[in-house]
Design an enzyme around this catalytic site. Sequence first.
Site, PDB file in Angstrom:
ATOM      1  N   GLU A  30       2.752   2.183  -9.109  1.00 36.33           N
ATOM      2  CA  GLU A  30       2.771   1.476  -7.833  1.00 36.33           C
ATOM      3  C   GLU A  30       4.149   0.854  -7.611  1.00 36.33           C
ATOM      4  O   GLU A  30       4.671   0.155  -8.479  1.00 36.33           O
ATOM      5  CB  GLU A  30       1.692   0.394  -7.816  1.00 36.33           C
ATOM      6  CG  GLU A  30       1.744  -0.569  -6.647  1.00 36.33           C
ATOM      7  CD  GLU A  30       1.760   0.115  -5.288  1.00 36.33           C
ATOM      8  OE1 GLU A  30       2.534  -0.311  -4.419  1.00 36.33           O
ATOM      9  OE2 GLU A  30       0.989   1.087  -5.098  1.00 36.33           O
ATOM     10  N   ARG A 104      -9.156  -5.062   4.140  1.00 41.45           N
ATOM     11  CA  ARG A 104      -8.495  -4.091   3.262  1.00 41.45           C
ATOM     12  C   ARG A 104      -8.216  -4.675   1.874  1.00 41.45           C
ATOM     13  O   ARG A 104      -8.383  -3.999   0.850  1.00 41.45           O
ATOM     14  CB  ARG A 104      -7.194  -3.614   3.913  1.00 41.45           C
ATOM     15  CG  ARG A 104      -6.460  -2.531   3.144  1.00 41.45           C
ATOM     16  CD  ARG A 104      -5.241  -2.053   3.915  1.00 41.45           C
ATOM     17  NE  ARG A 104      -5.616  -1.356   5.129  1.00 41.45           N
ATOM     18  CZ  ARG A 104      -5.810  -0.047   5.209  1.00 41.45           C
ATOM     19  NH1 ARG A 104      -5.669   0.720   4.125  1.00 41.45           N
ATOM     20  NH2 ARG A 104      -6.135   0.524   6.347  1.00 41.45           N
ATOM     21  N   TYR A 212     -13.431  -6.905  15.385  1.00 41.05           N
ATOM     22  CA  TYR A 212     -14.643  -6.939  14.574  1.00 41.05           C
ATOM     23  C   TYR A 212     -14.476  -7.937  13.432  1.00 41.05           C
ATOM     24  O   TYR A 212     -13.371  -8.362  13.116  1.00 41.05           O
ATOM     25  CB  TYR A 212     -15.016  -5.554  14.035  1.00 41.05           C
ATOM     26  CG  TYR A 212     -13.947  -4.839  13.244  1.00 41.05           C
ATOM     27  CD1 TYR A 212     -13.785  -5.062  11.874  1.00 41.05           C
ATOM     28  CD2 TYR A 212     -13.117  -3.889  13.850  1.00 41.05           C
ATOM     29  CE1 TYR A 212     -12.825  -4.381  11.140  1.00 41.05           C
ATOM     30  CE2 TYR A 212     -12.160  -3.206  13.120  1.00 41.05           C
ATOM     31  CZ  TYR A 212     -12.012  -3.462  11.768  1.00 41.05           C
ATOM     32  OH  TYR A 212     -11.056  -2.793  11.048  1.00 41.05           O
ATOM     33  N   ASP A 292      -2.832   9.555   3.001  1.00 44.82           N
ATOM     34  CA  ASP A 292      -1.807   9.565   4.036  1.00 44.82           C
ATOM     35  C   ASP A 292      -0.611  10.437   3.677  1.00 44.82           C
ATOM     36  O   ASP A 292       0.089  10.919   4.567  1.00 44.82           O
ATOM     37  CB  ASP A 292      -1.320   8.139   4.310  1.00 44.82           C
ATOM     38  CG  ASP A 292      -2.262   7.364   5.218  1.00 44.82           C
ATOM     39  OD1 ASP A 292      -3.246   7.959   5.689  1.00 44.82           O
ATOM     40  OD2 ASP A 292      -2.011   6.165   5.455  1.00 44.82           O
TER      41      ASP A 292
END
Length: 395
Positions: A30, A104, A212, A292
């Site tokens: 990462e 998220r 939302y 992605d």
Amino acid sequence: MNIVIAGAGIGGLTTALCLARDGHHVTLLERKSEFLELGAGLQCGANAMRVLLSLGLGAALEEYAVAPGAAVFRHGISGAQFHSAELGASYASRYGAPYYHLHRAHLQQVLVDAVRQESSIEIHMNSRVETFKADVNHVRVRAGSLQLEADCLIGADGIRSAVRTQMNPGVAPRKTGNVAWRGVIDVSRLPSDFMPLIATNFVGPGRHMVVYYVDAGQLLNFVGVVENRRSDALDWVSVAPWQELKEDFSGWHPMVQTLIDAVDRHACYRWTLCDLPTMSTWTQGRVALLGDAAHATLPFMASGAALAIEDARVLQRSLAAEPNLPMALKFYQNTRRARAHKVQRDSARVGRLYHLSSAWLQKQLFGGLSIAAQRQARFLAEYDANHTRLVSASD
């Protein structure tokens, strides 16, 4: 096998967990120094939840999730309702898994916690994959000071993927002329009767606003997408002046004005929305792209994270089904490509519908959406990555 995954976002973490549970050793690389996620809310339909539930994450996710009762489409200025899609208990009964709204960061944290319980997964932060070199038997990966040798490399490193750039330097992110304001608002800053536990999508000329709840209803998530002629000159993501957000939705419905007025003036994040052209090839020998990095799409079908989660399970199943690694990666690619490309195309079309300048035409189109919307909902929700037929290279 020893498998290196570039990128510890939702796709990379889910892939690591799927592979580790199947007996592989995984090294997660990462580029960031810590797990921080901007962008706030996301939507997980039954197609994504089946995978997450099969990984034993249901109880942990339920603590944070909101199961909305419906998704409602309204005109951004008048507030007139065009269309409503039932969710909640009827959705879960129909598709065998819930429809969740999640922050998220909460989904990522649940995945990180699960990954850290797996002794066969190593995580290296501050480790951005820079180059790789593959031969018939191995892949050598360089990520800063790390030099790794593995059986396989998975590029789950996002729309600006370094792995994809080396595999296919001719494919690059495309700015789409849209920008997205994203953020969350503590519900204590809103009227108590602001909105029931549903999702509301305000649509109108050249822009739309999706609203939302997340964090068990404690936060209101908003995404405001605006066609912006200056988007080519804007940064990828930036903290932008609150007044520009206010101006972008000037004259819109009072609910939109109320939530904008409640936004933290110092935390207005604006993204330049990009996508990728559809790619015929996601693999190269012992290297494959995922999420992605392979099929970044506009967010108008709320399916970016879900597609990456689906990818993870199908990749793991393909490696289990085919002993020849390059061939197994082709199985994964061939099984996933048509679906991902359809979502890319359909998302762009949905965005054009949201942004029509004629309220009358929007009303006619949304009013006739019952059959089309049901078909699209089934296309997304019925897909079962745990059991879908794998497509071989000869199919």
